[in-house]
Design an enzyme around this catalytic site. Structure first.
Site, mmCIF file in Angstrom:
data_model
loop_
_atom_site.group_PDB
_atom_site.id
_atom_site.type_symbol
_atom_site.label_atom_id
_atom_site.label_comp_id
_atom_site.label_asym_id
_atom_site.label_seq_id
_atom_site.Cartn_x
_atom_site.Cartn_y
_atom_site.Cartn_z
ATOM 1 N N ARG A 3 4.567 1.864 2.788
ATOM 2 C CA ARG A 3 4.004 0.549 3.135
ATOM 3 C C ARG A 3 3.412 -0.193 1.946
ATOM 4 O O ARG A 3 2.770 -1.217 2.112
ATOM 5 C CB ARG A 3 2.994 0.702 4.263
ATOM 6 C CG ARG A 3 1.913 1.669 3.914
ATOM 7 C CD ARG A 3 1.123 2.101 5.118
ATOM 8 N NE ARG A 3 -0.169 2.552 4.641
ATOM 9 C CZ ARG A 3 -1.327 2.124 5.083
ATOM 10 N NH1 ARG A 3 -1.399 1.229 6.031
ATOM 11 N NH2 ARG A 3 -2.435 2.588 4.579
ATOM 12 N N HIS A 4 3.598 0.350 0.744
ATOM 13 C CA HIS A 4 3.107 -0.316 -0.463
ATOM 14 C C HIS A 4 4.247 -0.575 -1.449
ATOM 15 O O HIS A 4 5.079 0.297 -1.669
ATOM 16 C CB HIS A 4 2.073 0.553 -1.189
ATOM 17 C CG HIS A 4 0.767 0.649 -0.481
ATOM 18 N ND1 HIS A 4 0.453 1.699 0.333
ATOM 19 C CD2 HIS A 4 -0.299 -0.186 -0.478
ATOM 20 C CE1 HIS A 4 -0.764 1.510 0.835
ATOM 21 N NE2 HIS A 4 -1.246 0.364 0.357
ATOM 22 N N GLU A 7 -1.887 -1.696 9.307
ATOM 23 C CA GLU A 7 -2.587 -2.932 8.938
ATOM 24 C C GLU A 7 -1.568 -3.944 8.438
ATOM 25 O O GLU A 7 -0.803 -3.664 7.522
ATOM 26 C CB GLU A 7 -3.585 -2.622 7.814
ATOM 27 C CG GLU A 7 -4.248 -3.860 7.242
ATOM 28 C CD GLU A 7 -4.856 -3.623 5.854
ATOM 29 O OE1 GLU A 7 -5.334 -2.499 5.583
ATOM 30 O OE2 GLU A 7 -4.826 -4.571 5.056
ATOM 31 N N GLU A 50 0.047 -0.618 -7.672
ATOM 32 C CA GLU A 50 -0.183 0.469 -6.714
ATOM 33 C C GLU A 50 0.497 1.715 -7.255
ATOM 34 O O GLU A 50 1.721 1.789 -7.277
ATOM 35 C CB GLU A 50 0.430 0.137 -5.347
ATOM 36 C CG GLU A 50 -0.136 -1.067 -4.650
ATOM 37 C CD GLU A 50 -1.416 -0.758 -3.892
ATOM 38 O OE1 GLU A 50 -1.860 0.413 -3.909
ATOM 39 O OE2 GLU A 50 -1.961 -1.695 -3.289
ATOM 40 N N ARG A 70 5.340 -6.340 5.399
ATOM 41 C CA ARG A 70 4.871 -5.381 6.418
ATOM 42 C C ARG A 70 5.121 -5.909 7.819
ATOM 43 O O ARG A 70 5.448 -5.161 8.725
ATOM 44 C CB ARG A 70 3.376 -5.108 6.257
ATOM 45 C CG ARG A 70 3.113 -4.073 5.221
ATOM 46 C CD ARG A 70 1.719 -3.495 5.412
ATOM 47 N NE ARG A 70 1.331 -2.830 4.184
ATOM 48 C CZ ARG A 70 0.113 -2.396 3.929
ATOM 49 N NH1 ARG A 70 -0.844 -2.582 4.821
ATOM 50 N NH2 ARG A 70 -0.157 -1.793 2.793
ATOM 51 N N SER A 80 -5.642 -8.765 6.555
ATOM 52 C CA SER A 80 -7.094 -8.638 6.588
ATOM 53 C C SER A 80 -7.714 -9.957 6.171
ATOM 54 O O SER A 80 -7.089 -10.770 5.476
ATOM 55 C CB SER A 80 -7.588 -7.460 5.756
ATOM 56 O OG SER A 80 -7.398 -7.696 4.413
ATOM 57 N N ARG A 102 0.424 -6.008 -7.281
ATOM 58 C CA ARG A 102 -0.610 -4.962 -7.331
ATOM 59 C C ARG A 102 -0.040 -3.713 -7.987
ATOM 60 O O ARG A 102 1.024 -3.229 -7.574
ATOM 61 C CB ARG A 102 -1.096 -4.598 -5.936
ATOM 62 C CG ARG A 102 -1.583 -5.819 -5.192
ATOM 63 C CD ARG A 102 -2.909 -5.641 -4.531
ATOM 64 N NE ARG A 102 -3.218 -6.882 -3.826
ATOM 65 C CZ ARG A 102 -3.908 -6.960 -2.719
ATOM 66 N NH1 ARG A 102 -4.396 -5.862 -2.173
ATOM 67 N NH2 ARG A 102 -4.141 -8.137 -2.157
HETATM 68 P P1 AMO Z 1 -5.733 -7.222 1.307
HETATM 69 O O1 AMO Z 1 -5.926 -6.590 -0.014
HETATM 70 O O2 AMO Z 1 -6.104 -6.412 2.509
HETATM 71 O O3 AMO Z 1 -6.561 -8.578 1.422
HETATM 72 O O4 AMO Z 1 -4.216 -7.665 1.458
HETATM 73 C C1 AMO Z 1 -3.788 -8.443 2.558
HETATM 74 C C2 AMO Z 1 -2.521 -7.892 3.174
HETATM 75 O O5 AMO Z 1 -1.486 -7.829 2.180
HETATM 76 C C3 AMO Z 1 -0.645 -6.726 2.421
HETATM 77 N N1 AMO Z 1 -0.620 -5.861 1.226
HETATM 78 C C4 AMO Z 1 0.474 -5.225 0.762
HETATM 79 N N2 AMO Z 1 1.740 -5.185 1.203
HETATM 80 C C5 AMO Z 1 2.618 -4.438 0.499
HETATM 81 N N3 AMO Z 1 2.318 -3.754 -0.627
HETATM 82 C C6 AMO Z 1 1.063 -3.773 -1.106
HETATM 83 N N4 AMO Z 1 0.778 -3.103 -2.228
HETATM 84 C C7 AMO Z 1 0.064 -4.526 -0.409
HETATM 85 N N5 AMO Z 1 -1.253 -4.770 -0.598
HETATM 86 C C8 AMO Z 1 -1.642 -5.577 0.400
HETATM 87 C C9 AMO Z 1 -1.188 -5.992 3.625
HETATM 88 C C10 AMO Z 1 -2.617 -6.460 3.686
HETATM 89 O O6 AMO Z 1 -3.127 -6.431 4.994
HETATM 90 N N6 AMO Z 1 -7.681 -11.541 -0.365
HETATM 91 C C11 AMO Z 1 -7.590 -10.656 0.784
HETATM 92 C C12 AMO Z 1 -7.185 -11.409 2.032
HETATM 93 C C13 AMO Z 1 -8.235 -12.361 2.528
HETATM 94 O O7 AMO Z 1 -9.385 -11.953 2.667
HETATM 95 O O8 AMO Z 1 -7.890 -13.560 2.815
HETATM 96 C C14 AMO Z 1 -6.574 -9.558 0.489
HETATM 97 O O9 AMO Z 1 -5.812 -9.613 -0.453
HETATM 98 O O10 AMO Z 1 -0.464 -6.420 4.777
#
Ligand code: AMO
Length: 364
Positions: free
Chosen positions: A150-151, A287, A144, A338, A290, A142
């Site tokens: 946490r990202h 979180e 970001e 996480r 999700s 991603r």
């Molecule tokens: P979502 O976008 O909430 O859901 O991502 C799911 C989980 O992935 C982790 N996460 C990250 N961890 C670290 N860095 C990041 N940039 C980052 N982005 C996300 C988090 C988050 O809760 N497709 C849906 C899931 C689904 O519906 O099955 C999804 O991607 O812990």
């Protein structure tokens, strides 16, 4: 390389010491080291990450990755016992699934491709293939831009998808079961290895509390609000749950459709389309996962894609899986890094990743 005899010792840290008989230098190290490997004085995280190989030599740092190994083994074991197949879906895609803002584009011969933000569309397609229960543990990418604790731009995602669900409650029940079984597996295994993180493994009971998004908004003093949760909101909710339920892990349920408008695959509630069947799983105010029930009816799915401002034509391969019979299904994505971060009590997610990637860091 030192060869000698290991002897029991009261004084030594680990209860044993090595009495050397011979020592050989197999490769000479430059001096001084850019980062001490036995110092008690902590270096700041950036310096540690700049010299990550030396940093990883410290037993206390290595212990984090032993914790990670053991927790992943626990997850796999929990999935296997529940009849899941482990799958590997492509990471080079023509389309994103989680919104355009965080997509990484890459040159792909004469065109362009995107790095997968999640295995979302493919895990659903495998339900259409009749696999019924699948999971994947793989990198997700991603873009970001924000620099938070946490990202990161490359994280490890633990995804699951389940077919023939009666309701989203089935998905939550499997997720909490997998999490609890993972902890049950990890604690004795870490104890056996003498890993200090054994004591940090939680022992939650199921069912985890389920708190609706609307309830959270009341706690936050914004009743009826349909704006997404920020970091501080999540923390405050964690404190409320701690006070009311004394539980570290809990679900926030029934996210408003307004927040999930771009999440076209999230099923809207039949009785109240302002809400989705989407949830977050939080651990003490952070979180970690999700998920939810998916829209499996192809006409509504097409509509959701359009409402999200996207062109269904670009999702032809995904939609095909729905055109020839798709059962009700649901699943989740859990951030492995996480989860390790919160269980180990690390202040920054980067400490849970061997060689973290973020906006400013592409090496080592
Ligand atoms: P979502 O976008 O909430 O859901 O991502 C799911 C989980 O992935 C982790 N996460 C990250 N961890 C670290 N860095 C990041 N940039 C980052 N982005 C996300 C988090 C988050 O809760 N497709 C849906 C899931 C689904 O519906 O099955 C999804 O991607 O812990």
């Amino acid at each position: 390389m030192v060869v000698g005899t290991v002897k029991r010792s009261e004084k030594a840290n680990r209860g044993v010491e090595l009495i050397p008989a011979s020592a050989e230098v197999v490769a000479r190290a430059e001096v001084p080291l850019p980062l001490g490997v036995v110092d008690k004085v902590g270096a700041d995280l950036n310096t540690r990450l700049d010299h990550r190989v030396l940093d990883l030599r410290k037993p206390a740092v290595r212990a984090i990755f032993e914790l990670r190994t053991v927790m992943l083994a626990g997850c796999r074991d929990a999935f296997l016992r529940r009849g899941f197949l482990e799958v590997a879906t492509p990471k080079l895609l023509r389309q994103g699934a989680e919104g355009g803002a965080t997509l990484f584009a890459v040159d792909y011969f004469d065109g362009r491709a995107y790095l997968a933000q999640s295995p979302q569309l493919y895990k659903q397609m495998l339900i259409g293939a009749g696999f019924e229960r699948v999971f994947e543990i793989a990198p997700a990418f991603r873009a970001e831009p924000s620099d938070t604790v946490r990202h990161v731009t490359e994280f490890s995602s633990l995804d699951a998808e389940v077919g023939f669900i009666d309701s989203v409650e089935d998905v939550r029940a499997i997720l909490e079961g997998v999490v609890v079984d993972t902890f049950r597996f990890a604690r004795p295994e870490l104890e056996r290895r003498g890993n200090a993180y054994a004591d940090r493994i939680p022992e939650p009971t199921t069912p985890f509390p389920r708190v609706s998004f609307a309830q959270c908004m009341e706690w936050l003093g914004r009743p009826g609000s349909e704006t997404d949760l920020g970091t501080e909101d999540e923390k405050a909710i964690g404190e409320h749950v701690e006070r009311e339920y004394g539980a570290p892990l809990y679900f926030i349920t029934d996210f408003p459709t307004a927040i999930k408008a771009g999440t076209f695959y999230a099923q809207r509630q039949d009785a109240n389309p302002r809400l989705t069947y989407y949830f977050d799983l939080d651990f003490k105010g952070l979180e970690i996962a999700s998920g939810g029930a998916r829209e499996h009816r192809v006409d509504r799915l097409r509509q959701n894609i359009e409402t999200a401002g996207l062109d269904p034509e670009n999702f032809a391969g995904y939609l095909e899986a729905f055109r020839f019979g798709m059962p009700p299904h649901g699943g989740w994505g859990l951030g492995v890094d996480r989860m390790v971060q919160v269980v180990a009590g690390l202040s920054n997610i980067r400490e849970a990743i061997l060689f973290p990637r973020d906006r400013y860091r592409l090496e080592p």
